[in-house]
Write a protein that holds these residues in place. Structure first.
Motif, short mmCIF file in Angstrom:
data_model
loop_
_atom_site.label_atom_id
_atom_site.label_comp_id
_atom_site.label_asym_id
_atom_site.label_seq_id
_atom_site.Cartn_x
_atom_site.Cartn_y
_atom_site.Cartn_z
N GLU A 1 -7.21 -5.87 -1.00
CA GLU A 1 -7.16 -7.29 -0.61
C GLU A 1 -8.52 -7.95 -0.81
O GLU A 1 -8.60 -9.07 -1.32
CB GLU A 1 -6.72 -7.45 0.86
CG GLU A 1 -5.27 -7.12 1.11
CD GLU A 1 -4.99 -5.64 1.32
OE1 GLU A 1 -3.82 -5.29 1.49
OE2 GLU A 1 -5.93 -4.81 1.29
N HIS B 1 0.82 -1.22 0.00
CA HIS B 1 0.00 0.00 0.00
C HIS B 1 0.85 1.27 0.00
O HIS B 1 0.43 2.28 -0.55
CB HIS B 1 -0.92 0.03 1.23
CG HIS B 1 -2.00 -0.98 1.21
ND1 HIS B 1 -3.28 -0.66 0.87
CD2 HIS B 1 -2.00 -2.31 1.49
CE1 HIS B 1 -4.04 -1.75 0.95
NE2 HIS B 1 -3.28 -2.76 1.31
N TYR C 1 -1.82 -1.89 -5.34
CA TYR C 1 -2.65 -1.75 -4.14
C TYR C 1 -2.65 -0.32 -3.59
O TYR C 1 -3.41 -0.01 -2.69
CB TYR C 1 -2.17 -2.70 -3.05
CG TYR C 1 -2.65 -4.12 -3.20
CD1 TYR C 1 -2.59 -4.79 -4.43
CD2 TYR C 1 -3.12 -4.82 -2.12
CE1 TYR C 1 -3.00 -6.10 -4.54
CE2 TYR C 1 -3.54 -6.14 -2.23
CZ TYR C 1 -3.48 -6.77 -3.45
OH TYR C 1 -3.89 -8.07 -3.55
N GLU D 1 -13.98 -2.59 0.06
CA GLU D 1 -13.30 -1.64 0.93
C GLU D 1 -11.79 -1.60 0.75
O GLU D 1 -11.17 -0.56 0.96
CB GLU D 1 -13.62 -1.93 2.39
CG GLU D 1 -15.04 -1.56 2.77
CD GLU D 1 -15.30 -1.71 4.25
OE1 GLU D 1 -14.36 -1.56 5.05
OE2 GLU D 1 -16.46 -1.98 4.59
N THR D 2 -11.18 -2.72 0.39
CA THR D 2 -9.72 -2.77 0.29
C THR D 2 -9.31 -3.51 -0.99
O THR D 2 -10.09 -4.30 -1.53
CB THR D 2 -9.12 -3.55 1.49
OG1 THR D 2 -9.55 -4.92 1.42
CG2 THR D 2 -9.53 -2.93 2.83
#
Length: 155
Positions: free
Chosen positions: A66, A19, A26, A63-64
């Motif tokens: 991942e 991140h 990401y 949300e992410t």
């Protein structure tokens, strides 16, 4: 006697899933593509595996990155038939639009000059280099190809 010069210390190793790394898939640098705003390249990439717009939207709104990756990797959901042949094009499109949307990303990529960029994954032999460093490094290739396109546009 032969000496093998190892240029690997000159290579740029990064993680596609970091991140904090601006060049990763990401990292949270939103961009617009396909008429929608995507939170990360990973969200876009995973959603494009499917022809079903509801599934794309579910992944886009996750949300992410991942969670987007998890939703995009479900084996029981049928992926688009041409996925194997278009996945690198999709990743390239996402990375390129991200770099064109965020000048700081383009500058960071251009600052790598002619350095070899390697996706440092011990487990991914397709997108990364794999534990033996002989993987395909497709993500690194994508970044270097986008860098070449940005250089071409500068001149």
């Amino acid at each position: 006697m032969f000496f093998v010069h190892d240029d690997s210390e000159l290579d740029l190793y990064l993680s596609r899933t970091d991140h904090a790394e601006p060049l990763s898939a990401y990292s949270a640098y939103p961009f617009e593509l396909e008429g929608k705003t995507w939170p990360t390249v990973e969200h876009y990439f995973q959603a494009m595996k499917y022809d079903n717009e509801a599934e794309q939207e579910r992944i886009r709104q996750s949300e992410t990155p991942e969670l987007a990756a998890k939703l995009g990797s479900r084996w029981f959901k049928p992926k688009r038939k041409d996925w194997k042949s278009v996945q690198v094009v999709i990743m390239t499109r996402g990375v390129y639009i991200k770099a064109r949307t965020h000048p700081d990303i383009a500058e960071k990529l251009l600052a790598t000059d002619d350095q070899k960029i390697v996706e440092n994954s011990s487990y991914d032999f397709y997108w990364g280099c794999g534990r033996d460093r002989r993987g395909e490094n497709q993500y690194g290739q994508v970044l270097m190809n986008v860098r070449a396109k940005l250089k071409e546009e500068q001149s």
